[in-house]
Design a protein around this motif. Structure first.
Motif, PDB file in Angstrom:
ATOM      1  N   SER A  44       8.474   3.028  11.826  1.00 43.54           N
ATOM      2  CA  SER A  44       7.621   4.124  11.378  1.00 43.54           C
ATOM      3  C   SER A  44       6.460   4.230  12.353  1.00 43.54           C
ATOM      4  O   SER A  44       5.684   3.276  12.504  1.00 43.54           O
ATOM      5  CB  SER A  44       7.110   3.841   9.960  1.00 43.54           C
ATOM      6  N   PRO A  45       6.325   5.364  13.035  1.00 45.64           N
ATOM      7  CA  PRO A  45       5.278   5.475  14.058  1.00 45.64           C
ATOM      8  C   PRO A  45       3.872   5.450  13.460  1.00 45.64           C
ATOM      9  O   PRO A  45       3.623   6.018  12.399  1.00 45.64           O
ATOM     10  CB  PRO A  45       5.572   6.817  14.732  1.00 45.64           C
ATOM     11  N   PHE A  46       2.970   4.784  14.169  1.00 46.07           N
ATOM     12  CA  PHE A  46       1.582   4.686  13.732  1.00 46.07           C
ATOM     13  C   PHE A  46       0.837   5.990  13.993  1.00 46.07           C
ATOM     14  O   PHE A  46       1.083   6.676  14.973  1.00 46.07           O
ATOM     15  CB  PHE A  46       0.872   3.547  14.469  1.00 46.07           C
ATOM     16  N   ARG A  47      -0.082   6.302  13.082  1.00 45.88           N
ATOM     17  CA  ARG A  47      -1.060   7.374  13.287  1.00 45.88           C
ATOM     18  C   ARG A  47      -2.292   7.001  12.472  1.00 45.88           C
ATOM     19  O   ARG A  47      -2.208   6.266  11.480  1.00 45.88           O
ATOM     20  CB  ARG A  47      -0.502   8.741  12.904  1.00 45.88           C
ATOM     21  N   ASP A  48      -3.455   7.484  12.909  1.00 50.30           N
ATOM     22  CA  ASP A  48      -4.716   7.094  12.275  1.00 50.30           C
ATOM     23  C   ASP A  48      -4.775   7.409  10.787  1.00 50.30           C
ATOM     24  O   ASP A  48      -5.434   6.706  10.026  1.00 50.30           O
ATOM     25  CB  ASP A  48      -5.894   7.769  12.980  1.00 50.30           C
ATOM     26  N   GLY A  49      -4.079   8.436  10.333  1.00 50.79           N
ATOM     27  CA  GLY A  49      -4.109   8.829   8.932  1.00 50.79           C
ATOM     28  C   GLY A  49      -3.510   7.793   7.985  1.00 50.79           C
ATOM     29  O   GLY A  49      -3.628   7.931   6.775  1.00 50.79           O
ATOM     30  N   LEU A  50      -2.883   6.756   8.523  1.00 45.75           N
ATOM     31  CA  LEU A  50      -2.285   5.713   7.685  1.00 45.75           C
ATOM     32  C   LEU A  50      -3.282   4.619   7.309  1.00 45.75           C
ATOM     33  O   LEU A  50      -2.995   3.787   6.456  1.00 45.75           O
ATOM     34  CB  LEU A  50      -1.094   5.064   8.406  1.00 45.75           C
ATOM     35  N   LEU A  51      -4.454   4.637   7.957  1.00 46.13           N
ATOM     36  CA  LEU A  51      -5.424   3.566   7.748  1.00 46.13           C
ATOM     37  C   LEU A  51      -6.251   3.788   6.493  1.00 46.13           C
ATOM     38  O   LEU A  51      -6.585   4.903   6.127  1.00 46.13           O
ATOM     39  CB  LEU A  51      -6.364   3.456   8.952  1.00 46.13           C
ATOM     40  N   ARG A  52      -6.588   2.691   5.853  1.00 41.07           N
ATOM     41  CA  ARG A  52      -7.471   2.706   4.701  1.00 41.07           C
ATOM     42  C   ARG A  52      -8.803   2.110   5.146  1.00 41.07           C
ATOM     43  O   ARG A  52      -8.891   1.557   6.245  1.00 41.07           O
ATOM     44  CB  ARG A  52      -6.869   1.902   3.545  1.00 41.07           C
ATOM     45  N   PRO A  53      -9.848   2.222   4.324  1.00 44.74           N
ATOM     46  CA  PRO A  53     -11.102   1.558   4.669  1.00 44.74           C
ATOM     47  C   PRO A  53     -10.846   0.074   4.939  1.00 44.74           C
ATOM     48  O   PRO A  53     -10.102  -0.579   4.204  1.00 44.74           O
ATOM     49  CB  PRO A  53     -11.967   1.757   3.419  1.00 44.74           C
ATOM     50  N   GLY A  54     -11.435  -0.430   5.988  1.00 46.29           N
ATOM     51  CA  GLY A  54     -11.189  -1.800   6.414  1.00 46.29           C
ATOM     52  C   GLY A  54     -10.297  -1.856   7.642  1.00 46.29           C
ATOM     53  O   GLY A  54     -10.101  -2.918   8.227  1.00 46.29           O
ATOM     54  N   GLY A  55      -9.747  -0.702   8.034  1.00 40.89           N
ATOM     55  CA  GLY A  55      -8.982  -0.633   9.277  1.00 40.89           C
ATOM     56  C   GLY A  55      -7.583  -1.207   9.222  1.00 40.89           C
ATOM     57  O   GLY A  55      -7.008  -1.547  10.253  1.00 40.89           O
ATOM     58  N   VAL A  56      -6.986  -1.316   8.022  1.00 40.99           N
ATOM     59  CA  VAL A  56      -5.598  -1.760   7.922  1.00 40.99           C
ATOM     60  C   VAL A  56      -4.755  -0.623   7.343  1.00 40.99           C
ATOM     61  O   VAL A  56      -5.276   0.304   6.725  1.00 40.99           O
ATOM     62  CB  VAL A  56      -5.455  -3.038   7.053  1.00 40.99           C
ATOM     63  N   ILE A  57      -3.457  -0.716   7.547  1.00 43.95           N
ATOM     64  CA  ILE A  57      -2.547   0.317   7.052  1.00 43.95           C
ATOM     65  C   ILE A  57      -2.494   0.228   5.525  1.00 43.95           C
ATOM     66  O   ILE A  57      -2.419  -0.858   4.950  1.00 43.95           O
ATOM     67  CB  ILE A  57      -1.165   0.169   7.696  1.00 43.95           C
ATOM     68  N   SER A  58      -2.524   1.381   4.885  1.00 47.35           N
ATOM     69  CA  SER A  58      -2.628   1.442   3.421  1.00 47.35           C
ATOM     70  C   SER A  58      -1.386   0.914   2.715  1.00 47.35           C
ATOM     71  O   SER A  58      -0.262   0.992   3.227  1.00 47.35           O
ATOM     72  CB  SER A  58      -2.877   2.889   2.978  1.00 47.35           C
ATOM     73  N   GLY A  59      -1.614   0.407   1.507  1.00 49.84           N
ATOM     74  CA  GLY A  59      -0.521  -0.071   0.667  1.00 49.84           C
ATOM     75  C   GLY A  59       0.517   0.993   0.356  1.00 49.84           C
ATOM     76  O   GLY A  59       1.717   0.726   0.431  1.00 49.84           O
ATOM     77  N   PRO A  60       0.100   2.218  -0.010  1.00 51.42           N
ATOM     78  CA  PRO A  60       1.108   3.247  -0.275  1.00 51.42           C
ATOM     79  C   PRO A  60       2.002   3.531   0.932  1.00 51.42           C
ATOM     80  O   PRO A  60       3.186   3.833   0.775  1.00 51.42           O
ATOM     81  CB  PRO A  60       0.266   4.471  -0.652  1.00 51.42           C
ATOM     82  N   THR A  61       1.453   3.405   2.134  1.00 52.92           N
ATOM     83  CA  THR A  61       2.262   3.595   3.341  1.00 52.92           C
ATOM     84  C   THR A  61       3.322   2.498   3.443  1.00 52.92           C
ATOM     85  O   THR A  61       4.489   2.773   3.748  1.00 52.92           O
ATOM     86  CB  THR A  61       1.366   3.588   4.595  1.00 52.92           C
ATOM     87  N   LEU A  62       2.924   1.253   3.163  1.00 55.20           N
ATOM     88  CA  LEU A  62       3.870   0.137   3.210  1.00 55.20           C
ATOM     89  C   LEU A  62       4.943   0.287   2.130  1.00 55.20           C
ATOM     90  O   LEU A  62       6.125   0.009   2.367  1.00 55.20           O
ATOM     91  CB  LEU A  62       3.141  -1.193   3.056  1.00 55.20           C
ATOM     92  N   MET A  63       4.538   0.746   0.950  1.00 52.76           N
ATOM     93  CA  MET A  63       5.503   0.942  -0.132  1.00 52.76           C
ATOM     94  C   MET A  63       6.497   2.060   0.206  1.00 52.76           C
ATOM     95  O   MET A  63       7.694   1.949  -0.092  1.00 52.76           O
ATOM     96  CB  MET A  63       4.776   1.239  -1.440  1.00 52.76           C
ATOM     97  N   THR A  64       6.000   3.098   0.840  1.00 54.10           N
ATOM     98  CA  THR A  64       6.882   4.188   1.263  1.00 54.10           C
ATOM     99  C   THR A  64       7.919   3.688   2.256  1.00 54.10           C
ATOM    100  O   THR A  64       9.107   4.017   2.148  1.00 54.10           O
ATOM    101  CB  THR A  64       6.058   5.340   1.883  1.00 54.10           C
ATOM    102  N   LEU A  65       7.485   2.874   3.214  1.00 54.15           N
ATOM    103  CA  LEU A  65       8.431   2.341   4.199  1.00 54.15           C
ATOM    104  C   LEU A  65       9.434   1.406   3.531  1.00 54.15           C
ATOM    105  O   LEU A  65      10.624   1.442   3.855  1.00 54.15           O
ATOM    106  CB  LEU A  65       7.698   1.633   5.337  1.00 54.15           C
TER     107      LEU A  65
END
Length: 142
Positions: A44-65
């Motif tokens: 899954s390609p990275f893009r800035d919109g996947l980040l949550r506060p704290g600079g890590v990829i959001s949980g919903p993004t990980l669940m979607t993958l």
């Protein structure tokens, strides 16, 4: 472990994803990169919109993958059965997923007539530094 045999190749599963989600931007969709008996890898390609506060990829993004990887795994092994649906997803977040392309490897644990049970592991830094792990069950059309 049972010997699972895929019935679709990488392009076949990616084509089914485009068919199942016709409104999705293909450049943003996770893509199947490898299929083996009982296993699928996705990117899954990275893009800035996947980040949550704290600079890590959001949980919903990980669940979607995780859900997408399980769906891809099921389709790879049962074919064009787009009505297979998630019936259970249990996610464990193991560490913050640092910014970068997300990788997932899904393994088929059981493929029955009505249910498929999958294990999905997700990372950005490397498969030895998992960000998340999920158990996903799919109900199969009958």
């Amino acid at each position: 472990m049972a010997a699972f045999q895929p019935v679709l190749d990488v392009e076949g599963v990616n084509a089914l994803f485009r068919k199942a989600f016709p409104g999705a931007d293909p450049a943003l969709m996770a893509q199947v990169t490898a299929i083996q008996p009982g296993r699928v890898r996705m990117l899954s390609p990275f893009r800035d919109g996947l980040l949550r506060p704290g600079g890590v990829i959001s949980g919903p993004t990980l669940m979607t993958l995780a859900d997408s990887a399980a769906y891809a795994l099921v389709l790879a092994h049962i074919g064009d059965q787009l009505m297979a649906v998630t019936s259970q997803l249990n996610m464990s977040f193991l560490r913050g997923a640092r910014p970068g392309d997300l990788h997932a490897e899904a393994e088929l644990l059981r493929l029955g007539r009505r249910l498929a049970v999958c294990d999905v592991r997700i990372w950005t830094e490397g498969p030895d530094r998992l960000a998340a792990q999920a158990n996903v069950t799919y109900a199969l059309p009958g």
